[in-house]
Motif scaffolding. Structure first.
Motif, PDB file in Angstrom:
ATOM      1  N   PRO A  50       0.831  -1.203   0.000  1.00  0.00           N
ATOM      2  CA  PRO A  50       0.000   0.000   0.000  1.00  0.00           C
ATOM      3  C   PRO A  50       0.868   1.255   0.000  1.00  0.00           C
ATOM      4  O   PRO A  50       1.915   1.301   0.644  1.00  0.00           O
ATOM      5  CB  PRO A  50      -0.816  -0.119   1.283  1.00  0.00           C
ATOM      6  CG  PRO A  50      -0.133  -1.135   2.113  1.00  0.00           C
ATOM      7  CD  PRO A  50       0.666  -2.006   1.198  1.00  0.00           C
ATOM      8  N   ALA A  51       0.418   2.259  -0.733  1.00  0.00           N
ATOM      9  CA  ALA A  51       1.169   3.505  -0.871  1.00  0.00           C
ATOM     10  C   ALA A  51       0.427   4.645  -0.167  1.00  0.00           C
ATOM     11  O   ALA A  51      -0.797   4.640  -0.093  1.00  0.00           O
ATOM     12  CB  ALA A  51       1.344   3.841  -2.342  1.00  0.00           C
ATOM     13  N   PRO A  52       1.151   5.628   0.343  1.00  0.00           N
ATOM     14  CA  PRO A  52       0.509   6.794   0.959  1.00  0.00           C
ATOM     15  C   PRO A  52      -0.326   7.556  -0.061  1.00  0.00           C
ATOM     16  O   PRO A  52       0.136   7.839  -1.166  1.00  0.00           O
ATOM     17  CB  PRO A  52       1.688   7.647   1.436  1.00  0.00           C
ATOM     18  CG  PRO A  52       2.817   6.681   1.575  1.00  0.00           C
ATOM     19  CD  PRO A  52       2.608   5.672   0.483  1.00  0.00           C
ATOM     20  N   GLN A  53      -1.566   7.877   0.305  1.00  0.00           N
ATOM     21  CA  GLN A  53      -2.475   8.603  -0.583  1.00  0.00           C
ATOM     22  C   GLN A  53      -2.827   9.982  -0.038  1.00  0.00           C
ATOM     23  O   GLN A  53      -3.082  10.893  -0.798  1.00  0.00           O
ATOM     24  CB  GLN A  53      -3.778   7.816  -0.772  1.00  0.00           C
ATOM     25  CG  GLN A  53      -3.596   6.519  -1.502  1.00  0.00           C
ATOM     26  CD  GLN A  53      -3.134   6.738  -2.927  1.00  0.00           C
ATOM     27  OE1 GLN A  53      -3.793   7.387  -3.699  1.00  0.00           O
ATOM     28  NE2 GLN A  53      -1.978   6.207  -3.260  1.00  0.00           N
ATOM     29  N   GLU A  54      -2.865  10.113   1.283  1.00  0.00           N
ATOM     30  CA  GLU A  54      -3.307  11.364   1.893  1.00  0.00           C
ATOM     31  C   GLU A  54      -2.729  11.460   3.298  1.00  0.00           C
ATOM     32  O   GLU A  54      -2.612  10.456   3.997  1.00  0.00           O
ATOM     33  CB  GLU A  54      -4.839  11.368   1.957  1.00  0.00           C
ATOM     34  CG  GLU A  54      -5.457  12.573   2.582  1.00  0.00           C
ATOM     35  CD  GLU A  54      -6.978  12.461   2.683  1.00  0.00           C
ATOM     36  OE1 GLU A  54      -7.573  13.429   3.156  1.00  0.00           O
ATOM     37  OE2 GLU A  54      -7.557  11.413   2.329  1.00  0.00           O
ATOM     38  N   ALA A  55      -2.385  12.671   3.699  1.00  0.00           N
ATOM     39  CA  ALA A  55      -1.946  12.922   5.073  1.00  0.00           C
ATOM     40  C   ALA A  55      -2.780  14.072   5.619  1.00  0.00           C
ATOM     41  O   ALA A  55      -2.860  15.140   5.001  1.00  0.00           O
ATOM     42  CB  ALA A  55      -0.465  13.264   5.119  1.00  0.00           C
ATOM     43  N   ARG A  56      -3.440  13.824   6.757  1.00  0.00           N
ATOM     44  CA  ARG A  56      -4.263  14.851   7.408  1.00  0.00           C
ATOM     45  C   ARG A  56      -3.630  15.184   8.756  1.00  0.00           C
ATOM     46  O   ARG A  56      -3.261  14.289   9.512  1.00  0.00           O
ATOM     47  CB  ARG A  56      -5.689  14.356   7.596  1.00  0.00           C
ATOM     48  CG  ARG A  56      -6.419  14.138   6.289  1.00  0.00           C
ATOM     49  CD  ARG A  56      -7.885  13.821   6.507  1.00  0.00           C
ATOM     50  NE  ARG A  56      -8.111  12.646   7.329  1.00  0.00           N
ATOM     51  CZ  ARG A  56      -8.463  11.449   6.864  1.00  0.00           C
ATOM     52  NH1 ARG A  56      -8.618  11.263   5.574  1.00  0.00           N
ATOM     53  NH2 ARG A  56      -8.660  10.448   7.682  1.00  0.00           N
TER      54      ARG A  56
END
Length: 117
Positions: free
Chosen positions: A20-26
């Motif tokens: 899995p790859a990073p898609q979003e950082a909140r």
């Protein structure tokens, strides 16, 4: 048949799972939430960690670094003062590094694409 080994090799490549790859950082004033391509949400208390650390038990191993903008624009400072501490997401650059050493860079708050008519 001569083409069968090639077809079998090609078919074997399709079956390999992708990490899995990073898609979003909140980012909030205390917590960093990383959303991966498989839907997993990883959480870290970035403020308590001093702005850098690792997501424990999340994916193949991700580290993070949060670089907070210390002096955001004056209008943002006024809104923050009126709304109270923690009402707005901090202005920051979030760098997520995966197990292979690739950096994934996100902005907080996220940049919005202009709406098209």
């Amino acid at each position: 048949m001569r083409w069968m080994p090639g077809v079998l090799l090609l078919g074997g490549c399709v079956a390999l799972p992708l990490a899995p790859a990073p898609q979003e950082a909140r980012l909030s004033d205390r917590e960093l939430v990383l959303v991966l391509s498989d839907g997993t949400a990883c959480r870290a208390d970035w403020a308590a960690a001093g702005g850098a650390g690792r997501f424990e038990d999340c994916g193949p191993g991700f580290s993070y670094a949060v670089e907070v903008m210390e002096n955001p624009n004056p209008l943002r400072q006024v809104v923050q003062a009126l709304a109270g501490e923690g009402a707005l997401a901090p202005m920051a650059r979030v760098v997520i590094t995966d197990a292979a050493g690739r950096a994934h860079v996100f902005a907080s708050p996220p940049r919005r694409e202009p709406e098209r008519d």
